[in-house]
Design a protein around this motif. Structure first.
Motif, PDB file in Angstrom:
ATOM      1  N   HIS A   1      -2.583  51.086  -4.819  1.00  0.00           N
ATOM      2  CA  HIS A   1      -2.730  52.458  -4.338  1.00  0.00           C
ATOM      3  C   HIS A   1      -3.069  53.447  -5.449  1.00  0.00           C
ATOM      4  O   HIS A   1      -2.910  54.652  -5.279  1.00  0.00           O
ATOM      5  CB  HIS A   1      -1.437  52.899  -3.639  1.00  0.00           C
ATOM      6  CG  HIS A   1      -0.925  51.876  -2.679  1.00  0.00           C
ATOM      7  ND1 HIS A   1       0.236  51.175  -2.894  1.00  0.00           N
ATOM      8  CD2 HIS A   1      -1.448  51.402  -1.527  1.00  0.00           C
ATOM      9  CE1 HIS A   1       0.420  50.323  -1.910  1.00  0.00           C
ATOM     10  NE2 HIS A   1      -0.581  50.436  -1.075  1.00  0.00           N
TER      11      HIS A   1
ATOM     12  N   THR B   1       1.551  48.653   6.460  1.00  0.00           N
ATOM     13  CA  THR B   1       1.125  50.033   6.224  1.00  0.00           C
ATOM     14  C   THR B   1       2.155  51.011   6.754  1.00  0.00           C
ATOM     15  O   THR B   1       2.520  51.985   6.091  1.00  0.00           O
ATOM     16  CB  THR B   1      -0.231  50.284   6.911  1.00  0.00           C
ATOM     17  OG1 THR B   1      -1.198  49.394   6.366  1.00  0.00           O
ATOM     18  CG2 THR B   1      -0.687  51.718   6.701  1.00  0.00           C
TER      19      THR B   1
ATOM     20  N   SER C   1      -0.459  45.621  10.496  1.00  0.00           N
ATOM     21  CA  SER C   1      -0.230  47.062  10.478  1.00  0.00           C
ATOM     22  C   SER C   1       1.208  47.412  10.126  1.00  0.00           C
ATOM     23  O   SER C   1       1.485  48.529   9.696  1.00  0.00           O
ATOM     24  CB  SER C   1      -0.591  47.672  11.835  1.00  0.00           C
ATOM     25  OG  SER C   1       0.316  47.242  12.839  1.00  0.00           O
TER      26      SER C   1
ATOM     27  N   ARG D   1      -1.412  46.968   1.785  1.00  0.00           N
ATOM     28  CA  ARG D   1      -1.002  48.220   2.383  1.00  0.00           C
ATOM     29  C   ARG D   1      -2.091  49.260   2.219  1.00  0.00           C
ATOM     30  O   ARG D   1      -2.820  49.277   1.244  1.00  0.00           O
ATOM     31  CB  ARG D   1       0.314  48.711   1.773  1.00  0.00           C
ATOM     32  CG  ARG D   1       1.499  47.967   2.320  1.00  0.00           C
ATOM     33  CD  ARG D   1       2.770  48.497   1.730  1.00  0.00           C
ATOM     34  NE  ARG D   1       3.143  47.692   0.589  1.00  0.00           N
ATOM     35  CZ  ARG D   1       4.016  48.057  -0.313  1.00  0.00           C
ATOM     36  NH1 ARG D   1       4.591  49.218  -0.245  1.00  0.00           N
ATOM     37  NH2 ARG D   1       4.323  47.272  -1.303  1.00  0.00           N
ATOM     38  N   ASP D   2      -2.168  50.152   3.187  1.00  0.00           N
ATOM     39  CA  ASP D   2      -3.188  51.185   3.199  1.00  0.00           C
ATOM     40  C   ASP D   2      -3.075  52.063   1.967  1.00  0.00           C
ATOM     41  O   ASP D   2      -2.008  52.493   1.577  1.00  0.00           O
ATOM     42  CB  ASP D   2      -2.996  52.038   4.464  1.00  0.00           C
ATOM     43  CG  ASP D   2      -4.136  52.992   4.678  1.00  0.00           C
ATOM     44  OD1 ASP D   2      -4.284  53.915   3.861  1.00  0.00           O
ATOM     45  OD2 ASP D   2      -4.851  52.816   5.667  1.00  0.00           O
TER      46      ASP D   2
ATOM     47  N   CYS E   1       5.334  51.151   4.683  1.00  0.00           N
ATOM     48  CA  CYS E   1       5.147  51.884   3.433  1.00  0.00           C
ATOM     49  C   CYS E   1       5.236  53.388   3.667  1.00  0.00           C
ATOM     50  O   CYS E   1       5.796  54.120   2.861  1.00  0.00           O
ATOM     51  CB  CYS E   1       3.808  51.508   2.808  1.00  0.00           C
ATOM     52  SG  CYS E   1       3.634  52.095   1.119  1.00  0.00           S
ATOM     53  N   ARG E   2       4.682  53.857   4.784  1.00  0.00           N
ATOM     54  CA  ARG E   2       4.810  55.281   5.114  1.00  0.00           C
ATOM     55  C   ARG E   2       6.267  55.625   5.419  1.00  0.00           C
ATOM     56  O   ARG E   2       6.797  56.646   4.982  1.00  0.00           O
ATOM     57  CB  ARG E   2       3.949  55.617   6.337  1.00  0.00           C
ATOM     58  CG  ARG E   2       2.455  55.575   6.105  1.00  0.00           C
ATOM     59  CD  ARG E   2       1.733  56.225   7.279  1.00  0.00           C
ATOM     60  NE  ARG E   2       0.291  56.186   7.109  1.00  0.00           N
ATOM     61  CZ  ARG E   2      -0.515  55.366   7.756  1.00  0.00           C
ATOM     62  NH1 ARG E   2      -0.027  54.495   8.596  1.00  0.00           N
ATOM     63  NH2 ARG E   2      -1.818  55.403   7.549  1.00  0.00           N
TER      64      ARG E   2
ATOM     65  N   SER F   1      -1.210  55.294   2.387  1.00  0.00           N
ATOM     66  CA  SER F   1       0.025  55.225   3.147  1.00  0.00           C
ATOM     67  C   SER F   1       1.258  55.591   2.349  1.00  0.00           C
ATOM     68  O   SER F   1       2.308  55.806   2.919  1.00  0.00           O
ATOM     69  CB  SER F   1       0.198  53.814   3.716  1.00  0.00           C
ATOM     70  OG  SER F   1       0.329  52.879   2.671  1.00  0.00           O
TER      71      SER F   1
END
Length: 228
Positions: A40, A101, A98, A3-4, A104-105, A7
């Protein structure tokens, strides 16, 4: 899960999610294991101590374990994330990396009410796209008591039953365009005329014969029988 890094916006929830995932692997979370999942940069000793002080974790030697309130909060976080994944994959047909990501947002802005609405829309799924268990929520327990799932595949309706289309789960955009041109899109009321040997539906006064594969990708809110 890749994951980003930018994010996710709640470090406490991220750490609780890490600990949940470690426990799912059958391990007892240690600082080393938590840091290994620290994609993260949410976890550090200060954050873990903060969760201990807040009553969400307790420390037993080198291990960190959920308290009752911590497990409840962790379950909510996991449930939101995995339902967000299902929504993105099943309804929006986002199947590349994608969706991780975005999920997660998305998970951090879902209220309990919206989470339950999404779960109901999806038919109370039991697993995420990765095959991991989605913890049940209040809406799932209510659905079990009612003995009926509100949202079902169109293929599950019998002759004379009707339903309103909620979403179409397919990554084939040409198929979506074709169905839309035929008038098959979310919001339309459909009535099943027959299911064998061909699956035939009515959209208003228009009769359509659909392939079984396509029928299995159309999800509806069941209305019951509308024989005429």
């Amino acid at each position: 899960m890749n994951r980003d890094k930018l994010s996710c916006h709640d470090p406490e929830e991220e750490v609780l999610e890490m600990i949940w995932l470690i426990e799912e692997e059958g391990l007892e979370p240690t600082l080393e294991q938590i840091m290994a999942k620290n994609i993260h940069d949410a976890a550090d000793m200060k954050m873990l101590e903060r969760l201990v002080r807040g009553g969400f974790l307790r420390r037993d030697g080198e291990h960190f374990r959920f308290t009752e309130s911590g497990r409840e909060r962790g379950e909510i976080v996991i449930r939101r994330h995995r339902l967000a994944e299902r929504l993105l994959v099943d309804v929006l047909s986002i199947r590349d990396m994608s969706f991780e990501t975005t999920a997660c947002r998305f998970e951090h802005v879902l209220t309990p009410e919206v989470t339950d609405h999404i779960c109901t829309l999806l038919g109370h799924p039991r697993t995420c796209p990765h095959g991991k268990t989605i913890p049940p929520g209040p809406c799932c327990l209510r659905a079990e008591k009612s003995l009926e799932t509100v949202v079902v595949r169109l293929s599950e309706l019998g002759a004379g039953e009707s339903g309103r289309i909620t979403y179409i789960s397919t990554a084939d955009h040409h198929r979506l365009d074709r169905l839309s041109a035929l008038g098959v899109f979310p919001g339309r009321l459909v009535r099943v005329h027959q299911s064998e040997p061909l699956f035939v539906i009515f959209l208003g006064e228009t009769q359509l014969a659909l392939e079984k594969e396509i029928v299995g990708e159309i999800f509806v809110i069941r209305n019951g029988r509308t024989d005429r």
